[in-house]
Structures are given as structure tokens and as C-alpha cells.
Write a protein that holds these residues in place. Structure first.
Motif, PDB file in Angstrom:
ATOM      1  N   PHE A   2       0.835  -1.197   0.000  1.00 29.45           N
ATOM      2  CA  PHE A   2       0.000   0.000   0.000  1.00 29.45           C
ATOM      3  C   PHE A   2       0.875   1.256   0.000  1.00 29.45           C
ATOM      4  CE2 PHE A   2      -3.604  -2.436   2.277  1.00 29.45           C
ATOM      5  CZ  PHE A   2      -4.174  -2.772   1.063  1.00 29.45           C
ATOM      6  N   ALA A   3       1.870   1.277   0.881  1.00 29.25           N
ATOM      7  CA  ALA A   3       2.730   2.452   0.988  1.00 29.25           C
ATOM      8  C   ALA A   3       3.471   2.707  -0.319  1.00 29.25           C
ATOM      9  CB  ALA A   3       3.718   2.272   2.143  1.00 29.25           C
ATOM     10  N   ALA A   4       4.052   1.657  -0.913  1.00 25.39           N
ATOM     11  CA  ALA A   4       4.802   1.829  -2.155  1.00 25.39           C
ATOM     12  C   ALA A   4       3.880   2.259  -3.294  1.00 25.39           C
ATOM     13  CB  ALA A   4       5.514   0.523  -2.509  1.00 25.39           C
ATOM     14  N   GLY A   5       2.720   1.615  -3.418  1.00 25.80           N
ATOM     15  CA  GLY A   5       1.790   1.961  -4.488  1.00 25.80           C
ATOM     16  C   GLY A   5       1.279   3.390  -4.368  1.00 25.80           C
ATOM     17  N   LEU A   6       0.940   3.811  -3.153  1.00 27.16           N
ATOM     18  CA  LEU A   6       0.453   5.175  -2.957  1.00 27.16           C
ATOM     19  C   LEU A   6       1.513   6.215  -3.320  1.00 27.16           C
ATOM     20  CD1 LEU A   6      -1.536   4.847   0.401  1.00 27.16           C
ATOM     21  CD2 LEU A   6      -2.479   5.217  -1.882  1.00 27.16           C
ATOM     22  N   MET A   7       2.749   5.963  -2.954  1.00 25.83           N
ATOM     23  CA  MET A   7       3.796   6.938  -3.250  1.00 25.83           C
ATOM     24  C   MET A   7       4.054   7.025  -4.756  1.00 25.83           C
ATOM     25  SD  MET A   7       4.250   8.307  -0.455  1.00 25.83           S
ATOM     26  CE  MET A   7       5.371   9.494  -1.215  1.00 25.83           C
ATOM     27  N   LEU A   8       3.996   5.905  -5.444  1.00 29.85           N
ATOM     28  CA  LEU A   8       4.144   5.956  -6.905  1.00 29.85           C
ATOM     29  C   LEU A   8       3.035   6.805  -7.525  1.00 29.85           C
ATOM     30  CD1 LEU A   8       5.107   2.249  -7.691  1.00 29.85           C
ATOM     31  CD2 LEU A   8       6.511   4.265  -8.148  1.00 29.85           C
ATOM     32  N   GLY A  18       0.851  14.819   2.840  1.00 27.91           N
ATOM     33  CA  GLY A  18      -0.318  14.036   3.215  1.00 27.91           C
ATOM     34  C   GLY A  18      -0.240  12.607   2.700  1.00 27.91           C
ATOM     35  N   TRP A  19       0.277  12.437   1.474  1.00 25.56           N
ATOM     36  CA  TRP A  19       0.490  11.089   0.955  1.00 25.56           C
ATOM     37  C   TRP A  19       1.491  10.326   1.816  1.00 25.56           C
ATOM     38  CZ3 TRP A  19      -1.880   8.600  -3.123  1.00 25.56           C
ATOM     39  CH2 TRP A  19      -2.691   9.367  -3.949  1.00 25.56           C
ATOM     40  N   LEU A  20       2.528  11.014   2.258  1.00 26.93           N
ATOM     41  CA  LEU A  20       3.529  10.370   3.121  1.00 26.93           C
ATOM     42  C   LEU A  20       2.912   9.916   4.435  1.00 26.93           C
ATOM     43  CD1 LEU A  20       6.591  12.742   2.540  1.00 26.93           C
ATOM     44  CD2 LEU A  20       6.485  10.308   1.966  1.00 26.93           C
ATOM     45  N   VAL A  21       2.071  10.759   5.030  1.00 26.78           N
ATOM     46  CA  VAL A  21       1.434  10.392   6.295  1.00 26.78           C
ATOM     47  C   VAL A  21       0.521   9.180   6.096  1.00 26.78           C
ATOM     48  CG1 VAL A  21      -0.183  11.149   8.079  1.00 26.78           C
ATOM     49  CG2 VAL A  21       1.583  12.713   7.251  1.00 26.78           C
ATOM     50  N   LEU A  22      -0.305   9.212   5.050  1.00 28.44           N
ATOM     51  CA  LEU A  22      -1.211   8.094   4.787  1.00 28.44           C
ATOM     52  C   LEU A  22      -0.428   6.807   4.529  1.00 28.44           C
ATOM     53  CD1 LEU A  22      -4.077   7.012   4.261  1.00 28.44           C
ATOM     54  CD2 LEU A  22      -3.823   7.744   1.881  1.00 28.44           C
ATOM     55  N   VAL A  43       0.977   5.461   7.816  1.00 29.41           N
ATOM     56  CA  VAL A  43      -0.055   4.846   8.659  1.00 29.41           C
ATOM     57  C   VAL A  43      -0.334   3.418   8.201  1.00 29.41           C
ATOM     58  CG1 VAL A  43      -2.510   4.933   9.247  1.00 29.41           C
ATOM     59  CG2 VAL A  43      -1.132   7.008   9.369  1.00 29.41           C
ATOM     60  N   LEU A  44      -0.503   3.229   6.900  1.00 34.45           N
ATOM     61  CA  LEU A  44      -0.792   1.896   6.382  1.00 34.45           C
ATOM     62  C   LEU A  44       0.407   0.963   6.535  1.00 34.45           C
ATOM     63  CD1 LEU A  44      -2.792   2.841   3.159  1.00 34.45           C
ATOM     64  CD2 LEU A  44      -3.692   2.003   5.321  1.00 34.45           C
ATOM     65  N   LEU A  45       1.604   1.485   6.320  1.00 35.63           N
ATOM     66  CA  LEU A  45       2.807   0.665   6.454  1.00 35.63           C
ATOM     67  C   LEU A  45       2.967   0.154   7.882  1.00 35.63           C
ATOM     68  CD1 LEU A  45       5.517  -0.484   5.450  1.00 35.63           C
ATOM     69  CD2 LEU A  45       6.523   1.759   5.940  1.00 35.63           C
ATOM     70  N   PHE A  46       2.883   1.047   8.851  1.00 42.17           N
ATOM     71  CA  PHE A  46       3.109   0.637  10.235  1.00 42.17           C
ATOM     72  C   PHE A  46       1.960  -0.193  10.789  1.00 42.17           C
ATOM     73  CE2 PHE A  46       6.070   4.312  10.079  1.00 42.17           C
ATOM     74  CZ  PHE A  46       7.220   3.604  10.397  1.00 42.17           C
ATOM     75  N   ALA A  47       0.748   0.051  10.296  1.00 36.63           N
ATOM     76  CA  ALA A  47      -0.374  -0.810  10.700  1.00 36.63           C
ATOM     77  C   ALA A  47      -0.160  -2.225  10.198  1.00 36.63           C
ATOM     78  CB  ALA A  47      -1.687  -0.255  10.172  1.00 36.63           C
ATOM     79  N   GLY A  48       0.321  -2.364   8.974  1.00 35.46           N
ATOM     80  CA  GLY A  48       0.585  -3.692   8.436  1.00 35.46           C
ATOM     81  C   GLY A  48       1.716  -4.391   9.161  1.00 35.46           C
ATOM     82  N   LEU A  49       2.807  -3.677   9.392  1.00 31.41           N
ATOM     83  CA  LEU A  49       3.956  -4.276  10.075  1.00 31.41           C
ATOM     84  C   LEU A  49       3.627  -4.639  11.521  1.00 31.41           C
ATOM     85  CD1 LEU A  49       6.855  -1.977   8.775  1.00 31.41           C
ATOM     86  CD2 LEU A  49       6.262  -4.289   7.999  1.00 31.41           C
ATOM     87  N   GLY A  50       2.752  -3.876  12.147  1.00 30.60           N
ATOM     88  CA  GLY A  50       2.426  -4.144  13.544  1.00 30.60           C
ATOM     89  C   GLY A  50       1.313  -5.137  13.747  1.00 30.60           C
ATOM     90  N   SER A  51       0.692  -5.581  12.666  1.00 28.16           N
ATOM     91  CA  SER A  51      -0.462  -6.466  12.784  1.00 28.16           C
ATOM     92  C   SER A  51      -0.136  -7.752  13.520  1.00 28.16           C
ATOM     93  CB  SER A  51      -1.001  -6.791  11.383  1.00 28.16           C
ATOM     94  OG  SER A  51      -1.970  -7.804  11.444  1.00 28.16           O
ATOM     95  N   GLY A  52       0.841  -8.511  13.009  1.00 33.43           N
ATOM     96  CA  GLY A  52       1.175  -9.800  13.622  1.00 33.43           C
ATOM     97  C   GLY A  52       1.605  -9.672  15.073  1.00 33.43           C
ATOM     98  N   PRO A  53       2.577  -8.762  15.394  1.00 34.27           N
ATOM     99  CA  PRO A  53       2.982  -8.617  16.793  1.00 34.27           C
ATOM    100  C   PRO A  53       1.849  -8.197  17.713  1.00 34.27           C
ATOM    101  CG  PRO A  53       4.625  -7.650  15.340  1.00 34.27           C
ATOM    102  CD  PRO A  53       3.453  -8.024  14.485  1.00 34.27           C
ATOM    103  N   LEU A  54       0.955  -7.312  17.251  1.00 32.37           N
ATOM    104  CA  LEU A  54      -0.138  -6.862  18.107  1.00 32.37           C
ATOM    105  C   LEU A  54      -1.102  -8.003  18.416  1.00 32.37           C
ATOM    106  CD1 LEU A  54      -1.715  -4.624  19.542  1.00 32.37           C
ATOM    107  CD2 LEU A  54      -2.843  -4.125  17.353  1.00 32.37           C
TER     108      LEU A  54
END
Length: 411
Positions: free
Chosen positions: A299-305, A385-389, A392-403
Motif C-alpha cells: 500500500f505504501a509503495a503503491g500510494l507513493m508511486l 499528506g500522501w507520506l502520512v497516509l 499509517v498503512l505501512l506501520f499498521a501492516g507491520l504491527g499487525s502480527g505482533p499486536l
């Protein structure tokens, strides 16, 4: 000498594309009929409300928001009813009721009549999803994630066909044409309910006494609530592709306007062709957490592109949008597979309706505020704003399993 029965020949032709059991096929046909109607109505409903009924766009948005708020409550309550009274009975009732409610849109003539119908209509989709979840679990042969991946492919295909059908009415642009779409949407709900009358579920009679004793178990399940939270944050991806991207392409890039359709068709094609194979590797919370991490990164990579498409030539902007959507679409596939596993794999079988209702509560709340988030961040702030969005999606994804793992350890 005992003869060994010959093995059944593998399915050929179109039968290879169909689910294995009759119950799965019935649910698939019902889903296609319902989604086809949804594609027609979603594509043209705003035009009907503004051009035929004569409501300002702001009033239409207010009515839809009121319906979304109603839906947050309806999903949880209907999911619990499905556990208590049986999912088939409740789901068919929701479908038949949906047909009645949607048909009332043909009678509206003012904002207040529109608002009243919208409040009830907004409950249909969350109630549909919450009551359908136990049906899916009941016919999925122990692998609901894979079967619902198949249903998602079918749903996207039906939505596309429904959108094409709506295009004819939009081209005609007359009151009878738009009214016909509303009536067809109502008939699709009724048709779905009638098809499901043939569905035969395994004999697992509901146990109201057990359900009453356990109460709202989903609201006390920390593991499930943590998965619900992560899923809700990552569900922003739907607003990014459906709300943000068309406005970004038309208002902030030099790409041709038809690129809006091109990127959305590309996204749909990925879902139709790849959702089932992508879902095969997801079978527990650990693999779901890993896919959520992949999804957040995609999501993060696609949005930035797609963000970098602003300020470039039409060819460069179009290329960045298409490549960005390709990357983003893989994120959506991984997210969907992981989301299904969280929704079904972490829920007790006897309480699937209640748990699915709570799971949808998180994403429903985010869906209600997502347009404001997209307007404030990417559309309002530009690249920051794109960077913030994306973050948010990047860290939510990375934190999913540990949480989810941490919450499970504290349960």
C-alpha cells in the motif's frame, strides 16, 4: 475379490471454475445475483438522487452518512441474531427486507423521505455481511478464507457487469431508466434470498441458551479486538482507490481522464484473477499477520508511486498511476486474504455471526470517516499528506502480527 470403485474424473471445462459442493455453488450464485444488483445501484444511485429526485449533493452525502451510522449498530446486532436463530433464516430475511427497503427509494420526493429510507437502507450491507459470515463458514469445508477469496472474485466480476448495465441507464439519462435500476437492485436482493432457500447447511442447530450465557464474547476477546483494530486501519485502502484516486487523477495530474477507469479496471482484474491463489497460503493468524505486513508495504509503495504522478507529463503520470495501482492491488489481495483469516480463524464457530459483526464495526467506522481523512491528508496537504497516509498503512501492516500475538498472550 472386492472391486475398487473408480475415482471420479476431475472436473473439466467450466466445472473447474465452480465450487466443489452444491451448497457452495448455491451461495456463489446468490452472491453473484446480489453483487450484480449492487454494481448497478452503486454506479448510478447518486445520479438518481441528484438528477431525478433533485437533491443537492451535500444532502445526499448527509443521508448516506446517516445510513452508515445505522449500519454500525445493525451489523453487530444482526450477527448475534444469526448465531441465535440460524444464519440461513436471518440472512434470507435481510435479503428480502433489503428488497423492500431499496424499492422505497422509488417513492421518495424530498430530503426527509430520502433521509428516512437511507437510515434503514444503510443497515442492509452490514447486516448482509454479518449474517452471511456463518453461512460461509458452514459451507466452506473447513477453509473459509479460500472460499471467501473465491466469492470475492465472483463479487468483483458481478460488480463490473452491474456497472456496465448501469452505464446504459446513465447514457439514456431519464427518470424511467434510473427507476429501472432501483427496481432491479431491489429484485436482486429478493432473488438472492429466494436462491438461498435451496441452501442446505450442516446440522448445527443454534443454541440460544449457550449464546445468552456467553453474552457479547467478541467484545471481551482481546485477540479478536486487536485484529479488528488493525483491519480497520488498513481498510483505508478501499477509500484510497475508490475515493481518493479518481479525484487525484482528475484534479492533480496531467493524465487523461479515462485513466480513472483504467486503474480501477486494473485493480478489479487483479482481484478476479488472483484472489483465490493468493488466499491459498493463509491458514492461521501467523500467516495472516505476515500477509498484513506485505499488504502495508505494498500500500505504501503503491500510494507513493501514484503521488509522484503529480507535476509530470501525461505519459509519465499514466505510467506511474498504472504501476502504482499494480503494486497497490497486490496489497489489496494480501490484505483481503489476511482479513478473512482474522475474521473467521479467530472466531468461535458457534459465534461467527457476532464476531463478524464486531469485525465489521471497525471497518465500518473507518469507512464513515475515510473521505474526510483523504480530503484532509493527500488532497489537502499534497505530498506530505500522501507520506502520512502511506506511513499509517505501512506501520499498521507491520504491527499487525505482533499486536495480535501480544493480545493473544494477554487473553
Amino acid at each position: 475379490m472386492t472391486s475398487v470403485p473408480a475415482a471420479a474424473p476431475p472436473p473439466t471445462g467450466l466445472r473447474r471454475l465452480l465450487p466443489a459442493t452444491q451448497a457452495q455453488r448455491i451461495l456463489t450464485v446468490a452472491t453473484f445475483a446480489n453483487s450484480f444488483g449492487g454494481g448497478m445501484f452503486t454506479t448510478a444511485s447518486v445520479l438518481y438522487f441528484t438528477r431525478v429526485v433533485g437533491l443537492p449533493a451535500g444532502r445526499v452525502a448527509m443521508g448516506l452518512f446517516g445510513g452508515a451510522m445505522t449500519g454500525l449498530i445493525a451489523g453487530v446486532l444482526v450477527g448475534r441474531l444469526a448465531d441465535q436463530w440460524g444464519p440461513k433464516r436471518v440472512h434470507i430475511s435481510v435479503m428480502l427486507g433489503g428488497g423492500v427497503v431499496i424499492s422505497c427509494f422509488t417513492l421518495i420526493g424530498s430530503f426527509w423521505s430520502f433521509f428516512a429510507v437511507s437510515l434503514v437502507a444503510g443497515a442492509i450491507i452490514p447486516a448482509d455481511e454479518a449474517s452471511k459470515a456463518p453461512l460461509i463458514r458452514g459451507v466452506a469445508d473447513g477453509n473459509p478464507t479460500l472460499f471467501i477469496g473465491y466469492l470475492r472474485s465472483v463479487t468483483n466480476l458481478a460488480l463490473a457487469f452491474g456497472s456496465v448495465a448501469a452505464g446504459f441507464a446513465i447514457q439514456i439519462d431519464s427518470r424511467p431508466a434510473y427507476l429501472a435500476l432501483v427496481v432491479c437492485r431491489a429484485l436482486a436482493y429478493v432473488g438472492c434470498g429466494l436462491i438461498l432457500l435451496r441452501l442446505r447447511l450442516p446440522e448445527t442447530a443454534p443454541d440460544p441458551a449457550e449464546e445468552t450465557k456467553r453474552g457479547w464474547a467478541a467484545l471481551r476477546d482481546r485477540t479478536y479486538l486487536s485484529a479488528t483494530l488493525v483491519n480497520a486501519v488498513l481498510s483505508l485502502n478501499y477509500a484510497a482507490s475508490g475515493f481518493l484516486l479518481p479525484l487525484w487523477i482528475v484534479g492533480h495530474t496531467s493524465a487523461p481522464r479515462w485513466m480513472v477507469s483504467a486503474v480501477l479496471v486494473l485493480n478489479m482484474a487483479f482481484v478476479v484473477l488472483l484472489q483465490v491463489p493468493v488466499s491459498r497460503g493463509v491458514h492461521d493468524a501467523r500467516t495472516a499477520g505476515r500477509r498484513m505486513a506485505w499488504a502495508g508495504a505494498a500500500f505504501a509503495a503503491g500510494l507513493m508511486l501514484m503521488a509522484f504522478a503529480a507535476g509530470t507529463s501525461p505519459w509519465t503520470a499514466s505510467a506511474l498511476l498504472l504501476v502504482g495501482m499494480g503494486v497497490f492491488a497486490f496489497g489489496e489481495l494480501w490484505y483481503a486474504a489476511a482479513s478473512y483469516e482474522y475474521c473467521f480463524g479467530l472466531a468461535p464457530a458457534r459465534l461467527q455471526g457476532q464476531y463478524a459483526g464486531v469485525f465489521g464495526l471497525g471497518s465500518g467506522a473507518v469507512e464513515a470517516v475515510a473521505p474526510a481523512v483523504m480530503s484532509l491528508l493527500p488532497l489537502g496537504m499534497g505530498l506530505p499528506g500522501w507520506l502520512v497516509l502511506s506511513a499509517v498503512l505501512l506501520f499498521a501492516g507491520l504491527g499487525s502480527g505482533p499486536l495480535v500475538t501480544w493480545a493473544g498472550g494477554r487473553r
